[in-house]
Write an enzyme that holds these catalytic residues in place. Structure first.
Site, short mmCIF file in Angstrom:
data_model
loop_
_atom_site.label_atom_id
_atom_site.label_comp_id
_atom_site.label_asym_id
_atom_site.label_seq_id
_atom_site.Cartn_x
_atom_site.Cartn_y
_atom_site.Cartn_z
N ASP A 103 43.43 36.27 36.81
CA ASP A 103 44.41 36.28 35.71
C ASP A 103 45.15 37.61 35.67
OD1 ASP A 103 42.00 37.55 34.86
OD2 ASP A 103 42.59 37.36 32.76
N GLU A 164 39.45 37.91 32.81
CA GLU A 164 39.06 39.32 32.74
C GLU A 164 39.97 40.10 31.80
OE1 GLU A 164 38.70 43.57 33.61
OE2 GLU A 164 40.51 42.35 33.75
N GLU A 189 39.37 46.15 41.17
CA GLU A 189 40.46 46.73 40.38
C GLU A 189 41.16 47.76 41.27
OE1 GLU A 189 41.45 45.83 37.46
OE2 GLU A 189 39.77 44.59 36.82
ZN LIG Z 1 42.40 44.15 36.54
#
Ligand SMILES: [Zn+2]
Length: 402
Positions: A103, A164, A189
């Site tokens: 997402d 998330e 990330e």
């Molecule tokens: Zn992220």
């Protein structure tokens, strides 16, 4: 600098040659705002196709039920997208967890939907760095690992969740389930533009406290009323006063009240709290409960608390230091200087660390301006970070542990 072995060089060549840029362009063209279930369905199917290049068992699993509190204090269900789970060699002597999220923070009606080249090698677009680029890096590293005989020594679970960016409420249970028994975890990330990784992270909790009082006429019989708005305002002040060096508190919003001639019987206070340590989190929770009880008693209202610390604090413990050390060593051998620093942000790495599993949660490509329409990916870093991940996984397999 340790020399890279011949086996390692072969794997690293595979990692760098993966079609990561194509994948990022294809995946970032699909809007996957956390609430866009159609977009999430589409990306989940594309990711399932792409990850089927790896061995193991792949499934798409429904999210756990999630709810929120409306301005009127009502609990409302929220539907989340499915989460992708791939399990490879569950019986291997050493197992790791790799996580990413499909997402983004950009809803389907957000103006930021398209990709464009800012300059040579700098791709601007929603999710290019956070984290469709990261997912491509993860896949490239795993596919490269699979070309090595050392792969037989390491098993892994991949989780790509769909929520998330809104706190992983529908996938937190699955994250914890998959973290169990793992030696280490890598989350994708983005790293900072200069390559710096995120080290320690605070925790974060969002709370909605709905206060129910009693309505009365403001002029005729105000003494019969129990003012929920005042109670909420007092509670906001009490919670703000809990702040200390290891805890930040942000009373963010109060909904409630009505006409001037009515004592308001309902108000909802929203507050965010960020503790730096598990101890500060426990204390904050106890103080929150105590403050609510005090306000209930003083204003003769009753309260409903909704929410919790969905992101526990992630201090750097010795096991995490060891994993960072391994990643740094791999970086050195690749000619990549690796450093890390504490950050104020939170992510699924918080939840993994809370399970006692060391995690480096910024294994994705270098990029920046995330969560804004200036989000960019430094394209050269795709190959660079895929090699870093592949080498880290290989060394874990070779050593049989951290
Ligand atoms: Zn992220």
């Amino acid at each position: 600098m340790t020399r890279l072995s011949k086996t390692e060089c072969t794997v690293l060549d595979h990692a760098a040659a993966a079609p990561m840029l194509d994948q990022v362009q294809q995946w970032a063209a699909i809007n996957t705002g956390t609430g866009n279930l159609d977009g999430l369905r589409q990306i989940a199917s594309e990711l399932a196709d792409a990850f089927s290049a790896l061995p193991g068992t792949l499934r798409l699993c429904d999210a756990d039920p999630v709810d929120s509190v409306s301005a009127l204090g009502q609990i409302q269900p929220i539907v989340r997208g499915q989460n992708l789970h791939l399990q490879v060699r569950p019986d291997a002597p050493l197992r790791v967890l790799l996580t990413g999220h499909m997402d983004t923070v950009f809803p389907a009606d957000h103006p930021f939907q398209t990709l464009q080249w800012r300059e040579k090698g700098i791709l601007n677009g929603p999710g290019t760095a956070d984290m469709k680029g990261g997912i491509a890096v993860m896949l490239a590293a795993l596919a490269a690992l699979e070309t090595s005989p050392l792969a037989a020594r390491i098993g892994y679970d991949v989780l790509i969740n769909s929520d998330e960016e809104t706190g992983s409420h529908g996938s937190a249970r699955l994250i914890a389930e998959l973290a169990a028994g793992k030696v280490a975890a890598l989350t994708y990330e983005p790293a900072l533009p200069d390559g710096t990784l995120a080290g320690a992270r605070p925790g974060s909790g969002n709370f909605s406290i709905t206060l129910h009082g009693r309505a009365a006429h403001a002029g005729r019989n105000p003494e019969d009323g129990r003012n929920a708005l005042l109670a909420a305002a007092d509670l906001a002040l009490r919670l703000a006063a809990l702040k200390h060096s290891a805890l930040s508190v942000n009373p963010a919003r109060i909904d409630g009240g009505g006409p001037n001639n009515v004592v308001p019987d309902m108000a909802t206070l929203r507050v965010n709290m960020r503790p730096l340590t598990p101890e500060a989190m426990t204390q904050a929770l106890a103080a929150l409960h105590a403050s609510i009880a005090d306000v209930e008693a003083q204003y003769e209202v009753h309260a409903h608390l909704h929410g919790g610390f969905n992101r526990p604090p992630k201090p750097l413990d010795p096991k995490a230091e060891k994993l960072f050390g391994l990643v740094r060593q791999c970086g050195d051998d690749l000619g990549l200087p690796i450093s890390w620093k504490a950050t104020g942000g939170v992510c699924d790495g918080n939840n993994i660390a809370a399970c006692g599993v060391p995690v480096v949660d910024t294994m994705g490509p270098r990029g920046g301006a995330i969560h804004s329409a200036d989000e960019f990916l430094i394209v050269d870093s795709l190959a660079e970070r895929a090699q870093l991940s592949a080498l880290t996984l290989l060394r874990l397999a070779e050593k049989g542990g951290l």
